[in-house]
Design a protein around this motif. Structure first.
Motif, PDB file in Angstrom:
ATOM      1  N   HIS A   1      17.068  15.500   1.786  1.00 35.73           N
ATOM      2  CA  HIS A   1      16.969  14.653   2.968  1.00 35.73           C
ATOM      3  C   HIS A   1      16.313  15.344   4.162  1.00 35.73           C
ATOM      4  N   VAL A   2      15.901  16.599   3.975  1.00 38.87           N
ATOM      5  CA  VAL A   2      15.314  17.355   5.085  1.00 38.87           C
ATOM      6  C   VAL A   2      14.057  18.100   4.635  1.00 38.87           C
ATOM      7  N   ASP A   3      13.263  18.496   5.620  1.00 39.53           N
ATOM      8  CA  ASP A   3      12.101  19.339   5.372  1.00 39.53           C
ATOM      9  C   ASP A   3      12.437  20.805   5.629  1.00 39.53           C
TER      10      ASP A   3
ATOM     11  N   GLU B   1      13.199  24.233  -4.087  1.00 41.52           N
ATOM     12  CA  GLU B   1      13.280  22.769  -4.005  1.00 41.52           C
ATOM     13  C   GLU B   1      12.297  22.198  -2.980  1.00 41.52           C
ATOM     14  N   GLY B   2      11.519  23.068  -2.331  1.00 43.14           N
ATOM     15  CA  GLY B   2      10.518  22.604  -1.376  1.00 43.14           C
ATOM     16  C   GLY B   2      11.003  22.507   0.058  1.00 43.14           C
TER      17      GLY B   2
ATOM     18  N   ALA C   1      14.393  34.174   3.418  1.00 41.62           N
ATOM     19  CA  ALA C   1      14.065  33.046   4.295  1.00 41.62           C
ATOM     20  C   ALA C   1      12.566  32.983   4.579  1.00 41.62           C
ATOM     21  N   ASP C   2      12.114  31.790   4.965  1.00 40.66           N
ATOM     22  CA  ASP C   2      10.725  31.634   5.399  1.00 40.66           C
ATOM     23  C   ASP C   2      10.538  32.225   6.787  1.00 40.66           C
ATOM     24  N   ASP C   3      11.547  32.074   7.626  1.00 37.72           N
ATOM     25  CA  ASP C   3      11.501  32.553   9.006  1.00 37.72           C
ATOM     26  C   ASP C   3      12.853  33.143   9.376  1.00 37.72           C
ATOM     27  N   PHE C   4      12.822  34.164  10.238  1.00 33.58           N
ATOM     28  CA  PHE C   4      14.058  34.751  10.745  1.00 33.58           C
ATOM     29  C   PHE C   4      13.939  34.908  12.248  1.00 33.58           C
TER      30      PHE C   4
END
Length: 165
Positions: free
Chosen positions: A106-108, A129-130, A150-153
């Protein structure tokens, strides 16, 4: 944070115990949950904001839970477990992970506010899961494997005046 656009749907999951203990041990201050939520959402579309808290029977905690609700968080409250040997246990790792997996469709973007390395596997799963995963925590008490997963920290310590009361 990078790659932020207004149409992104975002969920913010806060491990309140983890942040509280770090803010207290390093700064002797409390988290500003209103600022934390605003910075985590960053102009995007908020889908859910959940704060995972422990009830330890201290007098001010009910007003804290109400304040979280007023800010826009859904507080999920768990009672502290006391064992016969005097030890105490309370954590939300499984509950927080299950909610993250459930919300993933339900989220990006999922913003995890914790430094707990146990969530690194969750980050990998969500990314698979994208879902973009952003972690906000104090670097001084954040596991390296969580930052890497993580993608960002965002290190709350770099701008502690923003994130602390």
């Amino acid at each position: 944070m990078t790659d932020v656009h207004p149409g992104q749907r975002v969920a913010v999951l806060v491990d309140a115990q983890n942040l509280y203990h770090t803010a207290q041990s390093i700064y002797s201050r409390n988290i500003d949950y209103s600022e934390l939520l605003e910075e985590a959402v960053d102009g995007r579309q908020l889908t859910r904001a959940i704060a995972y808290v422990i009830r330890a029977d201290s007098p001010e905690e009910e007003s804290f839970f109400e304040a979280l609700y007023d800010i826009g968080f859904e507080p999920k409250i768990k009672d502290i477990k006391r064992f016969s040997d005097g030890t105490k246990k309370a954590d939300w790792d499984v509950g927080m992970s299950l909610d993250a997996v459930t919300l993933a469709n339900h989220v990006d973007t999922m913003v995890l506010c914790t430094g707990d390395g146990d969530f690194s596997r969750l980050c990998s799963h969500l990314r698979h899961e994208g879902v973009k995963v952003e972690v906000m925590a104090f670097e001084a008490s954040t596991a390296d494997e969580l930052v890497e997963a993580a993608d960002d920290f965002e290190d709350l310590g770099e701008r502690h005046e923003t994130y602390l009361l």
